[in-house]
Write a protein that holds these residues in place. Structure first.
Motif, PDB file in Angstrom:
ATOM      1  N   ARG A 188       2.281  12.607 -11.951  1.00 11.85           N
ATOM      2  CA  ARG A 188       1.852  11.284 -11.463  1.00 11.85           C
ATOM      3  C   ARG A 188       0.358  11.230 -11.186  1.00 11.85           C
ATOM      4  NH1 ARG A 188       6.238  10.333  -7.463  1.00 11.85           N
ATOM      5  NH2 ARG A 188       4.790  10.971  -5.843  1.00 11.85           N
ATOM      6  N   MET A 189      -0.234  12.385 -10.941  1.00 10.50           N
ATOM      7  CA  MET A 189      -1.681  12.447 -10.681  1.00 10.50           C
ATOM      8  C   MET A 189      -2.503  11.808 -11.808  1.00 10.50           C
ATOM      9  SD  MET A 189      -3.240  13.779  -8.085  1.00 10.50           S
ATOM     10  CE  MET A 189      -4.747  14.576  -8.657  1.00 10.50           C
ATOM     11  N   LEU A 220      -7.433  10.733  -0.187  1.00 14.17           N
ATOM     12  CA  LEU A 220      -6.013  10.993  -0.407  1.00 14.17           C
ATOM     13  C   LEU A 220      -5.806  11.845  -1.662  1.00 14.17           C
ATOM     14  CD1 LEU A 220      -3.754   9.870   1.408  1.00 14.17           C
ATOM     15  CD2 LEU A 220      -3.391   8.083  -0.277  1.00 14.17           C
ATOM     16  N   TYR A 221      -6.631  11.600  -2.664  1.00 15.23           N
ATOM     17  CA  TYR A 221      -6.527  12.344  -3.926  1.00 15.23           C
ATOM     18  C   TYR A 221      -7.385  13.605  -3.918  1.00 15.23           C
ATOM     19  CZ  TYR A 221      -3.784   8.827  -6.376  1.00 15.23           C
ATOM     20  OH  TYR A 221      -2.771   7.996  -6.775  1.00 15.23           O
ATOM     21  N   THR A 272      -2.896  -4.474  -3.065  1.00 12.41           N
ATOM     22  CA  THR A 272      -2.438  -3.374  -2.209  1.00 12.41           C
ATOM     23  C   THR A 272      -3.639  -2.671  -1.583  1.00 12.41           C
ATOM     24  OG1 THR A 272      -2.327  -2.054  -4.193  1.00 12.41           O
ATOM     25  CG2 THR A 272      -0.281  -2.987  -3.429  1.00 12.41           C
ATOM     26  N   LEU A 273      -4.251  -3.379  -0.672  1.00 11.51           N
ATOM     27  CA  LEU A 273      -5.436  -2.867   0.021  1.00 11.51           C
ATOM     28  C   LEU A 273      -5.266  -3.133   1.513  1.00 11.51           C
ATOM     29  CD1 LEU A 273      -7.998  -4.486  -2.415  1.00 11.51           C
ATOM     30  CD2 LEU A 273      -7.506  -2.044  -2.301  1.00 11.51           C
ATOM     31  N   TYR A 274      -6.106  -2.515   2.287  1.00 15.17           N
ATOM     32  CA  TYR A 274      -6.082  -2.737   3.734  1.00 15.17           C
ATOM     33  C   TYR A 274      -7.135  -3.786   4.078  1.00 15.17           C
ATOM     34  CZ  TYR A 274      -3.391   1.529   3.563  1.00 15.17           C
ATOM     35  OH  TYR A 274      -2.429   2.465   3.266  1.00 15.17           O
ATOM     36  N   THR A 321       0.818  -1.212   0.000  1.00 17.15           N
ATOM     37  CA  THR A 321       0.000   0.000   0.000  1.00 17.15           C
ATOM     38  C   THR A 321       0.853   1.264   0.000  1.00 17.15           C
ATOM     39  OG1 THR A 321      -0.216  -0.416   2.359  1.00 17.15           O
ATOM     40  CG2 THR A 321      -2.112  -0.915   0.999  1.00 17.15           C
ATOM     41  N   ALA A 324       3.180   1.866  -2.021  1.00 12.16           N
ATOM     42  CA  ALA A 324       3.286   2.274  -3.430  1.00 12.16           C
ATOM     43  C   ALA A 324       2.097   3.142  -3.811  1.00 12.16           C
ATOM     44  CB  ALA A 324       3.354   1.038  -4.319  1.00 12.16           C
ATOM     45  N   ARG A 325       0.922   2.740  -3.377  1.00 14.88           N
ATOM     46  CA  ARG A 325      -0.276   3.543  -3.667  1.00 14.88           C
ATOM     47  C   ARG A 325      -0.193   4.909  -2.992  1.00 14.88           C
ATOM     48  NH1 ARG A 325      -4.203   1.119  -6.431  1.00 14.88           N
ATOM     49  NH2 ARG A 325      -4.855  -0.989  -5.926  1.00 14.88           N
ATOM     50  N   LEU A 326       0.268   4.895  -1.730  1.00 15.98           N
ATOM     51  CA  LEU A 326       0.365   6.157  -0.998  1.00 15.98           C
ATOM     52  C   LEU A 326       1.346   7.094  -1.685  1.00 15.98           C
ATOM     53  CD1 LEU A 326       0.416   4.917   2.722  1.00 15.98           C
ATOM     54  CD2 LEU A 326      -1.515   5.700   1.365  1.00 15.98           C
ATOM     55  N   ARG A 327       2.449   6.522  -2.170  1.00 18.17           N
ATOM     56  CA  ARG A 327       3.458   7.384  -2.796  1.00 18.17           C
ATOM     57  C   ARG A 327       3.045   7.825  -4.191  1.00 18.17           C
ATOM     58  NH1 ARG A 327       9.529   6.248  -1.737  1.00 18.17           N
ATOM     59  NH2 ARG A 327       9.476   8.291  -2.722  1.00 18.17           N
ATOM     60  N   LEU A 328       2.138   7.061  -4.799  1.00 12.76           N
ATOM     61  CA  LEU A 328       1.608   7.507  -6.090  1.00 12.76           C
ATOM     62  C   LEU A 328       0.653   8.684  -5.911  1.00 12.76           C
ATOM     63  CD1 LEU A 328       0.646   4.489  -8.367  1.00 12.76           C
ATOM     64  CD2 LEU A 328       2.230   6.343  -8.847  1.00 12.76           C
ATOM     65  N   ALA A 329       0.026   8.699  -4.758  1.00 12.32           N
ATOM     66  CA  ALA A 329      -0.936   9.784  -4.488  1.00 12.32           C
ATOM     67  C   ALA A 329      -0.176  11.104  -4.359  1.00 12.32           C
ATOM     68  CB  ALA A 329      -1.688   9.472  -3.200  1.00 12.32           C
ATOM     69  N   LEU A 379       7.959   5.732  -9.136  1.00 15.40           N
ATOM     70  CA  LEU A 379       8.323   5.230  -7.808  1.00 15.40           C
ATOM     71  C   LEU A 379       9.747   4.690  -7.793  1.00 15.40           C
ATOM     72  CD1 LEU A 379       5.078   3.357  -6.701  1.00 15.40           C
ATOM     73  CD2 LEU A 379       5.859   5.631  -6.055  1.00 15.40           C
ATOM     74  N   PHE A 417      -8.586   6.148  -0.316  1.00 15.97           N
ATOM     75  CA  PHE A 417      -7.792   6.581  -1.473  1.00 15.97           C
ATOM     76  C   PHE A 417      -8.420   7.802  -2.146  1.00 15.97           C
ATOM     77  CE2 PHE A 417      -6.396   2.057  -1.219  1.00 15.97           C
ATOM     78  CZ  PHE A 417      -5.072   2.327  -0.910  1.00 15.97           C
ATOM     79  N   LEU A 423      -2.536   3.013 -10.773  1.00 17.07           N
ATOM     80  CA  LEU A 423      -1.764   1.769 -10.752  1.00 17.07           C
ATOM     81  C   LEU A 423      -2.514   0.694  -9.982  1.00 17.07           C
ATOM     82  CD1 LEU A 423       0.921   0.083 -11.030  1.00 17.07           C
ATOM     83  CD2 LEU A 423       1.615   1.109  -8.858  1.00 17.07           C
ATOM     84  N   ILE A 440       0.899  13.120  -2.403  1.00 15.96           N
ATOM     85  CA  ILE A 440       1.373  13.499  -1.066  1.00 15.96           C
ATOM     86  C   ILE A 440       2.861  13.220  -1.000  1.00 15.96           C
ATOM     87  CG2 ILE A 440      -0.815  13.120   0.138  1.00 15.96           C
ATOM     88  CD1 ILE A 440       0.369  10.450   1.127  1.00 15.96           C
TER      89      ILE A 440
END
Lengths: 445, 279
Positions: free
Chosen positions: B72-73, B100-101, B83-85, A281, A283-288, B50, B97, B77, A290
């Motif tokens: 990147r916005m 976050l955006y 990649t989930l909680y 996750t 990777a997802r956070l760093r893609l966002a 990344l 998410f 991906l 922030i």
């Protein structure tokens, strides 16, 4: 055999590739060995208890005790002019106890045989109870050490026997024959003392030879009488409570318990970023959109909130459930915020630099253990030699307790609270900055 | 839309990407086809910004490198891993998410995505309780939460059942129909053949060839094989015109069976690399 060697080789390789395991297996025992080596006299100077000494009335015995206390290897003595100044020093945590040699000491000496005892007072910090017993024993010893000098002082002895004669004559509970017998004994004693040359080395230097043991008990055949009468009256008292406010021992224990709640926050959040990394996750956070600063701030905020909750919980419990009272609520809130900031900063420092969950958990526990050790969380600071006491200034454990105790029960002035608060804020800021740098490092494969 | 120029990346002694270049056009589904370890995921990581390449350049939408968060916005991906909680519900994951955006109306967006991936009925269930296929679909939805122009799907069907795989492929086609550009990595050649407008064949970190599936087959697939059975005997004929060859064989009479083997991406890969795609 080859298979066994292969398995052993593989497991050793795994061990050496896990920095957490390497730390706890090889580094931590070394740290412990060095730490306890210092603690138990392996070097780095002697361990001394800081005491404030106030001599309220000049007398031979007071001067003797003051000199002996200053010369004692167990104490670091700071002379102070007034009882109030000494109590303030205890309250601020600058000394573990205040020893007061009152003006009435000479009266105690003069009336030694009338059962009054020589008064000595000690005011101890309730968070230093372990030292209280040690201080009491040491003051008794120092007082008894003055007896040979008293016996060698003929003028003093004359006053003492005169006082005894007067006491027996005025005693209501004695029959005439008992008074006669007692007067005879006093006369015999005085006669014996007068026959001894003050400079004669036959005057015993050992307190035991004077008929009084160093532990304060006279070696009388009559045990009950010995227990009932002690020529030295050492009064140990805790810090006087604040006016109009109740105080319980939980005032002391709950702030100290806070650090373990904060330590729990470190272990819980130190692994948070590596957990994100391991489950992908991150990777997802760093893609966002922030940056590392926001990521660390978000994680740190969660840790900070948890730290505040645990502190509020403990303090609330102390107040509601155990009758504690808060001396300075606003400053206590500030101290809790500073403590939460410091510990969440530390958690982010670990979170930013650890690459695996095992490493983060290991480093979290390791950091807590080491900081607790040097911060007095496991062994009281007064047991530590100066070098470790100096090191303890680098432990947030020490500072968070100082910051919380001040406004909670010590009621220290604001000037005494500023340093712990500034240190905690600095620890937190450094932790957050370092954590951001760690998170900002490029991704591995 | 996306340009990779002479990308190189090494991890120690291992060369993961070795001078790879490609250009993905707006609105197309581009397949990166290669076996495990070919360098597809590393290429994707470099495309997202990344992972920094040792050499080469990436340009997205003509805006520059995706290392810039503003560039990147425009990327979404769906990584190969889920990649989930797991402790959060499907809705909570997507809401997180979306926030976050900074999505304006996250609730509506999330509801739309949950419906799209057919998880609306399980929206309030914890993700850890989902099947592999459901997690894959939610993983895809999480990549779309900010409505990106370019969607990178790294092995999105890995380890899922055929039904879920078909559903994911339908979703990819639907996304393409919406006008999104999609880069799709897989080592399943039939998936690439089904949904990709163009395919790049990758092995040992190098781009071996790029083209539509018919173009690649025409360039590297060789001839079709027509196997004709007459009684107990089989005859195998290699031809560029299998339909004409079958007609000719039937005209000869006595045919009891015919099997036509047309070259496919597997054949192309074998021809390009000398090994099977699944090795």
């Amino acid at each position: 055999m080859r298979a066994v060697l292969a398995l052993a080789g593989k497991d050793l390789r795994l061990l050496f590739r896990d920095r957490g395991d390497v730390f706890f297996t090889f580094v931590f025992p070394v740290i412990l060995a060095i730490f306890f080596g210092f603690v138990f006299g392996g070097g780095g100077g002697s361990s001394r208890i800081d005491v404030a000494l106030v001599v309220e009335g000049e007398s031979r015995i007071a001067a003797g005790i003051a000199a002996d206390l200053a010369a004692d290897a167990a104490f670091e003595v700071q002379r102070m002019d007034t009882r109030e100044a000494a109590v303030d020093a205890v309250r601020a945590g600058r000394v573990a106890a205040a020893v007061v040699l009152p003006a009435t000491m000479q009266d105690g000496v003069d009336g030694l045989f009338s059962g009054r005892g020589i008064p000595i007072e000690a005011i101890v910090d309730p968070s230093h109870r372990a030292e209280a017993g040690l201080i009491q024993g040491k003051l008794n010893e120092l007082a008894f050490r003055q007896f040979p000098r008293m016996l060698a002082d003929r003028a003093q002895m004359s006053r003492l026997f005169a006082g005894a004669r007067r006491s027996f004559a005025e005693a209501d509970g004695m029959t005439a024959s008992q008074k006669l017998l007692a007067a005879g004994m006093v006369a015999a004693g005085e006669s014996f003392m007068n026959s001894v040359n003050p400079a004669d080395p036959a005057v015993p230097a050992n307190p035991a030879a004077t008929g009084v043991g160093p532990d304060g008990a006279a070696p009388s055949a009559d045990g009950a009488a010995a227990a009932a009468w002690s020529p030295v009256d050492v009064q140990i008292a805790e810090l006087p409570p604040r006016a109009g406010r109740p105080r319980s021992s939980f005032d002391v224990t709950f702030p100290q318990g806070l650090v373990w709640g904060l330590a729990g926050c470190i272990t819980a959040f130190a692994a948070s970023i590596v957990t994100e990394r391991s489950r992908g996750t991150l990777a997802r956070l760093r893609l966002a959109p922030i940056g590392p600063a926001q990521l660390v701030a978000g994680k740190g905020l969660a840790c900070f909130a948890a730290a505040l909750v645990v502190q509020a919980l403990l303090i609330g419990l102390a107040v509601v459930g155990f009758g504690s009272s808060i001396a300075q609520p606003l400053m206590l809130a500030v101290a809790c915020v500073a403590g939460a900031f410091a510990f969440s900063g530390l958690a982010m420092l670990l979170a930013g630099f650890c690459r695996t969950e095992a490493e983060a958990n290991g480093a979290g526990r390791g950091a807590i253990l080491i900081l607790a050790l040097i911060g007095g969380g496991s062994i009281p600071l007064f047991f530590m030699p100066p070098v470790l006491r100096t090191l303890s200034f680098g432990s947030p454990f020490r500072w968070v307790v100082a910051a919380v105790e001040g406004p909670f029960w010590r009621d220290t002035p604001l000037s005494d609270q500023i340093v712990p608060l500034v240190v905690l804020l600095a620890i937190g800021a450094l932790g957050f900055l370092a954590g951001m740098r760690g998170v900002g490092r490029p991704f591995g494969r | 839309m996306l340009t990779l120029r002479d990308i190189r990346k090494r991890f120690g002694a291992t060369t993961a990407v070795d001078g790879l270049s490609l250009e993905v056009r707006a609105g197309e589904v581009f397949g990166l086809l290669g076996p495990n370890g070919a360098g597809k995921s590393t290429t994707i990581a470099i495309t997202t910004g990344l992972l920094a390449p040792d050499a080469g350049a990436v340009d997205l939408l003509g805006l520059g490198s995706p290392a810039d968060p503003r560039v990147r916005m425009h990327l979404g991906l769906a990584p190969q891993e889920i990649t989930l909680y797991g402790e959060l519900t499907a809705r909570e994951n997507l809401m997180f998410f979306a926030r976050l955006y900074g999505i304006a109306s996250p609730r509506a967006r999330v509801d739309g995505l949950l419906a799209m991936v057919e998880l609306d009925a399980r929206a309030n269930d914890r993700t850890a309780t989902f099947s592999g296929g459901m997690k894959r679909r939610l993983n895809l939805a999480a990549a779309l939460v900010h409505d990106p122009k370019l969607v990178l799907l790294d092995e999105p069907t890995a380890g899922v059942d055929p039904q879920s795989r078909n559903r994911i492929l339908e979703l990819v086609r639907a996304l393409a129909a919406e006008g999104r550009t999609i880069v799709y990595t897989t080592h399943y050649m039939e998936e690439a053949a089904k949904i990709c407008d163009r395919v790049g064949i990758v092995d040992h970190g190098r781009m071996l060839d790029i083209g539509t599936v018919p173009e690649l087959i025409a360039r590297h697939g060789g001839k079709s094989a027509v196997t004709v059975t007459r009684g107990e005997a089989d005859e195998r004929v290699l031809t560029d015109d299998p339909v004409g060859e079958v007609s000719r064989q039937f005209a000869g009479g006595g045919v009891t069976g015919v099997r036509v083997e047309r070259p496919d991406l597997e054949t192309v890969f074998l021809a390009l690399t000398g090994r099977s795609l699944r090795e």
